[in-house]
Design a protein around this motif. Structure first.
Motif, short mmCIF file in Angstrom:
data_model
loop_
_atom_site.label_atom_id
_atom_site.label_comp_id
_atom_site.label_asym_id
_atom_site.label_seq_id
_atom_site.Cartn_x
_atom_site.Cartn_y
_atom_site.Cartn_z
N VAL A 139 14.64 2.12 5.93
CA VAL A 139 13.76 1.14 5.75
C VAL A 139 13.60 0.52 7.23
O VAL A 139 14.41 0.13 8.00
CB VAL A 139 14.12 0.11 4.77
N GLN A 140 12.34 0.09 7.73
CA GLN A 140 12.00 -0.36 8.91
C GLN A 140 11.41 -1.90 8.55
O GLN A 140 10.48 -1.95 7.79
CB GLN A 140 11.24 0.24 9.88
N ALA A 141 11.91 -3.03 9.12
CA ALA A 141 11.36 -4.21 9.13
C ALA A 141 10.75 -4.97 10.45
O ALA A 141 11.72 -4.66 11.34
CB ALA A 141 12.25 -5.12 8.22
N LYS A 142 9.67 -5.66 10.49
CA LYS A 142 9.47 -6.33 11.81
C LYS A 142 8.55 -7.57 11.55
O LYS A 142 7.83 -7.66 10.21
CB LYS A 142 8.81 -5.51 12.60
N ILE A 143 8.83 -8.66 12.36
CA ILE A 143 7.82 -9.72 12.10
C ILE A 143 7.06 -10.00 13.34
O ILE A 143 7.58 -10.01 14.70
CB ILE A 143 8.65 -11.00 12.11
N THR A 144 5.58 -9.91 13.16
CA THR A 144 4.80 -10.29 14.27
C THR A 144 3.79 -11.22 13.71
O THR A 144 3.16 -11.06 12.78
CB THR A 144 4.06 -8.78 14.60
N ASP A 145 3.49 -12.24 14.90
CA ASP A 145 2.64 -13.13 14.62
C ASP A 145 2.65 -13.85 13.01
O ASP A 145 1.81 -13.99 12.29
CB ASP A 145 1.26 -12.52 14.85
N GLY A 146 3.92 -14.02 12.61
CA GLY A 146 4.24 -14.59 11.48
C GLY A 146 4.06 -13.75 10.06
O GLY A 146 3.84 -14.02 8.80
N VAL A 147 3.82 -12.31 10.37
CA VAL A 147 3.40 -11.25 9.40
C VAL A 147 4.84 -10.35 9.28
O VAL A 147 5.04 -9.76 10.10
CB VAL A 147 2.13 -10.59 9.50
N LEU A 148 5.33 -10.43 8.12
CA LEU A 148 6.44 -9.58 7.92
C LEU A 148 6.15 -8.15 7.46
O LEU A 148 5.32 -8.05 6.50
CB LEU A 148 7.33 -10.11 6.80
N THR A 149 6.34 -7.17 7.98
CA THR A 149 5.90 -5.79 7.76
C THR A 149 7.03 -4.97 7.41
O THR A 149 7.98 -4.77 8.32
CB THR A 149 4.92 -5.10 8.73
N LEU A 150 7.28 -4.29 6.01
CA LEU A 150 8.25 -3.17 5.73
C LEU A 150 7.84 -2.00 5.62
O LEU A 150 6.69 -1.82 4.99
CB LEU A 150 8.98 -3.78 4.42
N ARG A 151 8.34 -1.00 6.28
CA ARG A 151 7.94 0.35 6.02
C ARG A 151 9.06 1.02 5.03
O ARG A 151 10.28 0.91 5.47
CB ARG A 151 7.94 1.14 7.08
N LEU A 152 8.61 1.32 3.81
CA LEU A 152 9.77 1.77 2.95
C LEU A 152 9.58 3.30 2.66
O LEU A 152 8.78 3.55 1.79
CB LEU A 152 9.70 1.06 1.54
N PRO A 153 10.39 4.06 3.42
CA PRO A 153 10.26 5.55 2.91
C PRO A 153 10.59 6.03 1.79
O PRO A 153 11.53 5.56 1.15
CB PRO A 153 11.08 6.39 3.97
N LYS A 154 9.85 6.95 0.93
CA LYS A 154 10.17 7.20 -0.32
C LYS A 154 11.43 8.28 -0.23
O LYS A 154 11.51 8.85 0.78
CB LYS A 154 8.75 7.98 -0.84
N ALA A 155 12.06 8.46 -1.26
CA ALA A 155 13.08 9.18 -1.39
C ALA A 155 12.64 10.86 -1.19
O ALA A 155 11.41 10.87 -1.78
CB ALA A 155 14.04 9.05 -2.67
N SER A 166 0.93 -1.16 0.14
CA SER A 166 -0.05 0.17 -0.13
C SER A 166 0.88 1.19 -0.09
O SER A 166 2.19 1.31 0.38
CB SER A 166 -1.02 -0.23 1.06
N GLU A 167 0.33 2.36 -0.31
CA GLU A 167 1.07 3.56 -0.50
C GLU A 167 0.45 4.65 0.43
O GLU A 167 -0.69 4.78 0.69
CB GLU A 167 0.80 4.18 -2.05
N GLN A 168 1.43 5.26 1.29
CA GLN A 168 1.14 6.32 1.80
C GLN A 168 1.73 7.71 1.12
O GLN A 168 2.49 7.52 0.45
CB GLN A 168 1.54 6.38 3.38
N ASP A 169 1.67 8.77 1.90
CA ASP A 169 2.28 10.11 1.10
C ASP A 169 3.83 10.11 1.13
O ASP A 169 4.37 10.41 0.21
CB ASP A 169 1.75 11.18 2.00
#
Length: 130
Positions: free
Chosen positions: A101-117, A34-37
């Motif tokens: 970039v931030q990465a975490k695994i919670t309850d078997g779900v990998l979540t990456l937050r990929l900040p735009k340049a 998904s995309e955020q600003d």
């Protein structure tokens, strides 16, 4: 219609298959993006994996995720859980700040937050009033 292959034809086909180099078989990793600003959010199901089981790389606007589900030597009546290696590379629409970039695994779900340049983020332009 019945297809019949002569024994000599089968041996020739089997020899050709055996001579071909075996490439490692990779599974595709299913993801949601998904995309955020200011960033993209990527999530993927990685049941049973820990942070050290994954290799995540970011180069410009390409994100690569690799990992492996360890094979269990037990015998099962039914075995539907994932096994083997997987790899997924995604080209995102804008460049990513790899150092943020931030990465975490919670309850078997990998979540990456990929900040735009900074150059890819929307800019608000003020209008001068005279």
């Amino acid at each position: 219609m019945t297809l019949y292959i002569q024994p000599y034809q089968f041996r020739r086909m089997a020899r050709r298959w055996a001579e071909q180099p075996q490439q490692p078989q990779y599974r595709a990793l299913g993801v949601n993006v998904s995309e955020q600003d200011d960033a993209y959010l990527l999530s993927a199901l990685v049941p049973g994996l820990k942070a050290e089981d994954l290799n995540i790389q970011v180069l410009e606007n390409v994100v690569s995720i690799e990992g492996e589900y360890r094979a269990d030597e037990a015998e099962y009546l039914l075995n539907e859980l994932p096994s083997g290696t997987f790899r997924r590379s995604l080209r995102l629409p804008a460049e990513i700040q790899a150092d943020k970039v931030q990465a975490k695994i919670t309850d078997g779900v990998l979540t990456l937050r990929l900040p735009k340049a900074e150059s890819a983020r929307p800019k608000k332009i003020k209008i001068a009033v005279k």
